[in-house]
Scaffold this motif. Structure first.
Motif, PDB file in Angstrom:
ATOM      1  N   LYS A 111      -7.969  -5.299  -2.875  1.00 37.86           N
ATOM      2  CA  LYS A 111      -8.364  -4.344  -3.910  1.00 37.86           C
ATOM      3  C   LYS A 111      -7.600  -4.590  -5.200  1.00 37.86           C
ATOM      4  O   LYS A 111      -6.502  -5.169  -5.207  1.00 37.86           O
ATOM      5  CB  LYS A 111      -8.167  -2.905  -3.431  1.00 37.86           C
ATOM      6  CG  LYS A 111      -6.728  -2.487  -3.198  1.00 37.86           C
ATOM      7  CD  LYS A 111      -6.648  -1.018  -2.784  1.00 37.86           C
ATOM      8  CE  LYS A 111      -7.351  -0.748  -1.467  1.00 37.86           C
ATOM      9  NZ  LYS A 111      -7.188   0.657  -1.036  1.00 37.86           N
ATOM     10  N   VAL A 112      -8.185  -4.173  -6.291  1.00 37.66           N
ATOM     11  CA  VAL A 112      -7.604  -4.360  -7.617  1.00 37.66           C
ATOM     12  C   VAL A 112      -6.232  -3.676  -7.672  1.00 37.66           C
ATOM     13  O   VAL A 112      -6.026  -2.610  -7.084  1.00 37.66           O
ATOM     14  CB  VAL A 112      -8.544  -3.789  -8.685  1.00 37.66           C
ATOM     15  CG1 VAL A 112      -7.935  -3.893 -10.075  1.00 37.66           C
ATOM     16  CG2 VAL A 112      -9.886  -4.515  -8.630  1.00 37.66           C
ATOM     17  N   LEU A 113      -5.297  -4.281  -8.372  1.00 35.49           N
ATOM     18  CA  LEU A 113      -3.923  -3.788  -8.398  1.00 35.49           C
ATOM     19  C   LEU A 113      -3.844  -2.337  -8.875  1.00 35.49           C
ATOM     20  O   LEU A 113      -3.086  -1.534  -8.314  1.00 35.49           O
ATOM     21  CB  LEU A 113      -3.068  -4.694  -9.282  1.00 35.49           C
ATOM     22  CG  LEU A 113      -1.564  -4.426  -9.273  1.00 35.49           C
ATOM     23  CD1 LEU A 113      -0.997  -4.537  -7.861  1.00 35.49           C
ATOM     24  CD2 LEU A 113      -0.847  -5.383 -10.209  1.00 35.49           C
ATOM     25  N   SER A 114      -4.619  -1.983  -9.871  1.00 39.37           N
ATOM     26  CA  SER A 114      -4.587  -0.594 -10.353  1.00 39.37           C
ATOM     27  C   SER A 114      -5.090   0.364  -9.285  1.00 39.37           C
ATOM     28  O   SER A 114      -4.603   1.496  -9.153  1.00 39.37           O
ATOM     29  CB  SER A 114      -5.428  -0.456 -11.628  1.00 39.37           C
ATOM     30  OG  SER A 114      -6.783  -0.839 -11.378  1.00 39.37           O
ATOM     31  N   ASP A 115      -6.070  -0.081  -8.495  1.00 32.27           N
ATOM     32  CA  ASP A 115      -6.578   0.733  -7.394  1.00 32.27           C
ATOM     33  C   ASP A 115      -5.514   0.881  -6.308  1.00 32.27           C
ATOM     34  O   ASP A 115      -5.350   1.952  -5.713  1.00 32.27           O
ATOM     35  CB  ASP A 115      -7.845   0.088  -6.832  1.00 32.27           C
ATOM     36  CG  ASP A 115      -8.600   0.999  -5.882  1.00 32.27           C
ATOM     37  OD1 ASP A 115      -8.400   2.224  -5.937  1.00 32.27           O
ATOM     38  OD2 ASP A 115      -9.400   0.480  -5.081  1.00 32.27           O
ATOM     39  N   ALA A 116      -4.777  -0.189  -6.043  1.00 28.46           N
ATOM     40  CA  ALA A 116      -3.699  -0.133  -5.059  1.00 28.46           C
ATOM     41  C   ALA A 116      -2.603   0.829  -5.508  1.00 28.46           C
ATOM     42  O   ALA A 116      -2.048   1.587  -4.697  1.00 28.46           O
ATOM     43  CB  ALA A 116      -3.121  -1.528  -4.836  1.00 28.46           C
ATOM     44  N   LEU A 117      -2.284   0.814  -6.801  1.00 34.10           N
ATOM     45  CA  LEU A 117      -1.305   1.775  -7.320  1.00 34.10           C
ATOM     46  C   LEU A 117      -1.804   3.202  -7.164  1.00 34.10           C
ATOM     47  O   LEU A 117      -1.037   4.117  -6.825  1.00 34.10           O
ATOM     48  CB  LEU A 117      -1.011   1.477  -8.791  1.00 34.10           C
ATOM     49  CG  LEU A 117      -0.033   0.347  -9.082  1.00 34.10           C
ATOM     50  CD1 LEU A 117      -0.090  -0.045 -10.559  1.00 34.10           C
ATOM     51  CD2 LEU A 117       1.395   0.757  -8.699  1.00 34.10           C
ATOM     52  N   GLY A 118      -3.100   3.413  -7.405  1.00 33.14           N
ATOM     53  CA  GLY A 118      -3.677   4.736  -7.219  1.00 33.14           C
ATOM     54  C   GLY A 118      -3.590   5.191  -5.773  1.00 33.14           C
ATOM     55  O   GLY A 118      -3.326   6.368  -5.490  1.00 33.14           O
ATOM     56  N   GLU A 119      -3.817   4.253  -4.851  1.00 31.19           N
ATOM     57  CA  GLU A 119      -3.691   4.580  -3.426  1.00 31.19           C
ATOM     58  C   GLU A 119      -2.289   5.063  -3.091  1.00 31.19           C
ATOM     59  O   GLU A 119      -2.106   6.079  -2.397  1.00 31.19           O
ATOM     60  CB  GLU A 119      -4.025   3.346  -2.588  1.00 31.19           C
ATOM     61  CG  GLU A 119      -3.667   3.504  -1.125  1.00 31.19           C
ATOM     62  CD  GLU A 119      -3.861   2.241  -0.304  1.00 31.19           C
ATOM     63  OE1 GLU A 119      -3.329   2.198   0.821  1.00 31.19           O
ATOM     64  OE2 GLU A 119      -4.554   1.312  -0.767  1.00 31.19           O
ATOM     65  N   VAL A 120      -1.280   4.354  -3.573  1.00 33.98           N
ATOM     66  CA  VAL A 120       0.097   4.739  -3.291  1.00 33.98           C
ATOM     67  C   VAL A 120       0.396   6.119  -3.875  1.00 33.98           C
ATOM     68  O   VAL A 120       1.037   6.963  -3.235  1.00 33.98           O
ATOM     69  CB  VAL A 120       1.078   3.696  -3.836  1.00 33.98           C
ATOM     70  CG1 VAL A 120       2.527   4.143  -3.607  1.00 33.98           C
ATOM     71  CG2 VAL A 120       0.842   2.342  -3.177  1.00 33.98           C
ATOM     72  N   SER A 121      -0.098   6.366  -5.077  1.00 30.57           N
ATOM     73  CA  SER A 121       0.150   7.655  -5.724  1.00 30.57           C
ATOM     74  C   SER A 121      -0.481   8.802  -4.948  1.00 30.57           C
ATOM     75  O   SER A 121       0.126   9.877  -4.813  1.00 30.57           O
ATOM     76  CB  SER A 121      -0.379   7.638  -7.160  1.00 30.57           C
ATOM     77  OG  SER A 121       0.312   6.680  -7.946  1.00 30.57           O
ATOM     78  N   PHE A 152      -7.844  -0.627   7.850  1.00 21.13           N
ATOM     79  CA  PHE A 152      -7.453  -1.667   6.897  1.00 21.13           C
ATOM     80  C   PHE A 152      -7.620  -1.244   5.452  1.00 21.13           C
ATOM     81  O   PHE A 152      -6.971  -1.795   4.570  1.00 21.13           O
ATOM     82  CB  PHE A 152      -8.291  -2.937   7.139  1.00 21.13           C
ATOM     83  CG  PHE A 152      -9.727  -2.836   6.695  1.00 21.13           C
ATOM     84  CD1 PHE A 152     -10.090  -3.033   5.370  1.00 21.13           C
ATOM     85  CD2 PHE A 152     -10.734  -2.540   7.600  1.00 21.13           C
ATOM     86  CE1 PHE A 152     -11.412  -2.940   4.951  1.00 21.13           C
ATOM     87  CE2 PHE A 152     -12.053  -2.443   7.194  1.00 21.13           C
ATOM     88  CZ  PHE A 152     -12.391  -2.642   5.871  1.00 21.13           C
ATOM     89  N   ASN A 153      -8.499  -0.256   5.177  1.00 21.60           N
ATOM     90  CA  ASN A 153      -8.894  -0.046   3.786  1.00 21.60           C
ATOM     91  C   ASN A 153      -7.855   0.689   2.947  1.00 21.60           C
ATOM     92  O   ASN A 153      -7.854   0.587   1.730  1.00 21.60           O
ATOM     93  CB  ASN A 153     -10.242   0.663   3.708  1.00 21.60           C
ATOM     94  CG  ASN A 153     -10.242   2.003   4.412  1.00 21.60           C
ATOM     95  OD1 ASN A 153      -9.543   2.204   5.403  1.00 21.60           O
ATOM     96  ND2 ASN A 153     -11.032   2.935   3.923  1.00 21.60           N
ATOM     97  N   PHE A 154      -6.939   1.432   3.586  1.00 22.95           N
ATOM     98  CA  PHE A 154      -5.863   2.098   2.858  1.00 22.95           C
ATOM     99  C   PHE A 154      -4.559   1.896   3.623  1.00 22.95           C
ATOM    100  O   PHE A 154      -4.121   2.772   4.366  1.00 22.95           O
ATOM    101  CB  PHE A 154      -6.165   3.586   2.666  1.00 22.95           C
ATOM    102  CG  PHE A 154      -7.249   3.860   1.669  1.00 22.95           C
ATOM    103  CD1 PHE A 154      -6.992   3.771   0.311  1.00 22.95           C
ATOM    104  CD2 PHE A 154      -8.524   4.200   2.085  1.00 22.95           C
ATOM    105  CE1 PHE A 154      -7.987   4.022  -0.619  1.00 22.95           C
ATOM    106  CE2 PHE A 154      -9.527   4.444   1.166  1.00 22.95           C
ATOM    107  CZ  PHE A 154      -9.262   4.355  -0.195  1.00 22.95           C
ATOM    108  N   PRO A 155      -3.917   0.736   3.454  1.00 18.94           N
ATOM    109  CA  PRO A 155      -2.728   0.428   4.255  1.00 18.94           C
ATOM    110  C   PRO A 155      -1.554   1.362   4.012  1.00 18.94           C
ATOM    111  O   PRO A 155      -0.678   1.483   4.869  1.00 18.94           O
ATOM    112  CB  PRO A 155      -2.375  -0.995   3.821  1.00 18.94           C
ATOM    113  CG  PRO A 155      -3.619  -1.543   3.189  1.00 18.94           C
ATOM    114  CD  PRO A 155      -4.310  -0.373   2.575  1.00 18.94           C
ATOM    115  N   ALA A 156      -1.521   2.030   2.851  1.00 20.37           N
ATOM    116  CA  ALA A 156      -0.420   2.947   2.551  1.00 20.37           C
ATOM    117  C   ALA A 156      -0.878   4.400   2.573  1.00 20.37           C
ATOM    118  O   ALA A 156      -0.242   5.247   3.192  1.00 20.37           O
ATOM    119  CB  ALA A 156       0.175   2.618   1.181  1.00 20.37           C
ATOM    120  N   MET A 157      -1.976   4.704   1.923  1.00 26.61           N
ATOM    121  CA  MET A 157      -2.366   6.101   1.757  1.00 26.61           C
ATOM    122  C   MET A 157      -2.691   6.791   3.077  1.00 26.61           C
ATOM    123  O   MET A 157      -2.234   7.910   3.339  1.00 26.61           O
ATOM    124  CB  MET A 157      -3.566   6.224   0.810  1.00 26.61           C
ATOM    125  CG  MET A 157      -3.941   7.670   0.506  1.00 26.61           C
ATOM    126  SD  MET A 157      -5.462   7.829  -0.465  1.00 26.61           S
ATOM    127  CE  MET A 157      -6.706   7.446   0.787  1.00 26.61           C
TER     128      MET A 157
END
Length: 496
Positions: free
Chosen positions: A93-103, A149-154
């Motif tokens: 996923k796009v880096l900005s999307d990954a940051l959004g997931e973590v947030s 797999f789709n949200f490894p952190a959130m």
């Protein structure tokens, strides 16, 4: 080539199994490492670590638990960019999307920081003469989280902050496709001061899952994944006496009424349909256009869709690759079948020219019009960037279409009519509803979860339902005896 190991008792744990699975960068198709796949012996060793750590963590004061949670929150906030890069490298996923997931995951961490207030029990003084009654909520023991797999952190963060805050110990079994984020989080917990064995990571396939579902030390299971596996986890876990919340699949509809702002609706459909390459359980995969707006709305969506860029998530495109080549081909096959069945492919992502490796798992955003409800592209959960358009004449037809779906995860309606919106959220048989909001994921202090085949079990994720899932109630009735309470009384002594 690196090997991703387990995390047990506060340290890396290689295990005895020699089985591994490849870890691949979806944007290049290059295998970047391997992940250990646990055998039964390895799984039991990790579970034993969680069981051994439970008594001391259960008896740790709320003040000390909260200190660890706040420290974890600060470390995560300072270093979330590192975690986002790991997610992009393994999920795509796009880096900005990954940051959004973590947030979004961090919201649950912050909610859990208020655990001292959330766990407050109740007390009634002198409920009966000189008798006091108090209620408590106490932890269950070791619990397991099986995440997709789709949200490894959130997705793991929907569960483990509350499980840990309430005094449980955790075994996290992440998807073997995206294993590294879980280990990064484990090391961050250790840095935050979490005692060894409170948070553990077990990598593996069905062997590891089945041990978690059957091992008597594990008291509860939180699962997120496809509906067939969710049903299996719920059935097997409950048969083994465990508390289970199993969040399954989805086929989310968005209804657009004729009075809606069509520009707003078109923007929302593109965002909700193609964000994270459609690999979201809350993605909108079906647009239900009501009345004579369909042609105009499809044109607006197509115009926006054609401007999207697809590529390596580190280069800031709009959309990244799919998780594996096999999944990419499966989604493309649904588009093929839909076209053969008479649907119109308005924007075709099968031939996308992606800004990434030639062997990346590329499938561009795809818009499909004139879809009927008997087509497999409509009935099946596709989990990819394929937005279907179904045309109906009336609101009642649209409502019936959504309610007839076996899934009930998320839905949305776009309208400027408050009465229609109120009627919709009252009549719709779906767990999470958006009014002019395409992806209605609730904040951490509310609970996440769907209806029907989108959820097995009674508890939703995070919020107050999450607190209750990871705890059990206890009521204590107290009377300190004095001579006036002597004598025989076969009635209920508290009824005085």
């Amino acid at each position: 080539m690196r090997t991703v190991s387990h995390w047990s008792g506060g340290t890396f744990f290689a295990g005895t199994s020699t089985d591994t699975a490849p870890v691949t960068n979806p944007a290049t198709g290059i295998v970047t490492g391997s992940v250990a796949l646990a055998n039964v012996q390895d799984a039991r060793a990790v579970i034993d670590a969680a069981e051994s750590a439970f008594p001391a963590w259960r008896d740790t004061s709320l003040a000390k638990r909260t200190t660890v949670l706040f420290t974890f929150r600060e470390l995560l906030n300072a270093r979330k960019g590192e975690l986002a890069e790991i997610i992009t490298a393994e999920h795509g996923k796009v880096l900005s999307d990954a940051l959004g997931e973590v947030s979004r995951g961090q919201e649950v961490v912050e909610f859990a920081c208020g655990i001292a207030h959330l766990l407050k029990g109740g007390m009634t003084e002198n409920a009966s003469t000189n008798i006091d009654v108090a209620s408590f909520r106490q932890p269950l023991g070791p619990v397991a989280i099986i995440s997709p797999f789709n949200f490894p952190a959130m997705v793991p963060m929907w569960f483990f902050p509350l499980a840990i805050a309430t005094g449980n110990t955790v075994v996290l079994k992440p998807s073997e496709k995206v294993p590294t984020a879980a280990l990064w989080i484990a090391q961050l917990w250790a840095e935050a001061g979490l005692p060894a064995g409170v948070f553990n990571v077990l990598h593996g396939d069905k062997t590891a899952v089945d041990e978690l579902l059957s091992n008597p030390a594990i008291k509860a299971i939180s699962f997120v994944g496809s509906t067939p596996i969710a049903r299996y986890v719920y059935t097997t876990g409950t048969a083994n006496g465990k508390r289970v919340q199993a969040l399954g699949g989805a086929k989310n509809h968005a209804i657009v009424l004729p009075d809606a702002d069509l520009n707003l609706a078109a923007d929302a459909m593109v965002n909700a349909g193609f964000g994270s390459a459609g690999e979201r359980c809350m993605a909108i995969s079906v647009l239900v256009a009501v009345g004579d707006i369909a042609d105009t709305l499809v044109t607006k969506i197509a115009e926006r869709t054609r401007t999207l860029t697809t590529g390596d998530g580190t280069t800031n495109p709009d959309m990244g690759p799919l998780i594996t080549q096999a999944h990419r081909d499966k989604v493309a096959s649904y588009i093929d079948t839909g076209e053969k069945d008479g649907a119109t492919v308005v924007v075709d992502g099968r031939t996308v020219q992606a800004n990434g490796g030639p062997d990346g798992f590329w499938l561009g955003p795809t818009l499909i019009d004139h879809v009927s409800t008997d087509m497999s592209i409509y009935t099946d959960e596709i989990f990819g960037p394929a937005l279907c358009v179904v045309r109906v004449d009336t609101y009642d037809q649209a409502l019936h279409l959504v309610n007839a779906s076996p899934y009930g995860n998320g839905t949305a309606i776009f309208t400027n009519d408050g009465g229609a919106a109120r009627r919709f959220h009252n009549d719709i048989e779906v767990g999470m509803v958006g009014i002019n909001v395409p992806v209605p994921v609730p904040m951490a202090y509310y609970s996440f979860g769907g209806w029907k085949n989108s959820l097995f079990g009674d508890s939703h994720a995070h919020g107050t339902e999450g607190i209750h899932f990871f705890t059990r109630g206890k009521v204590v009735t107290t009377r300190w005896l004095d001579p006036s309470h002597g004598g025989i009384n076969l009635g209920f002594p508290e009824n005085n």
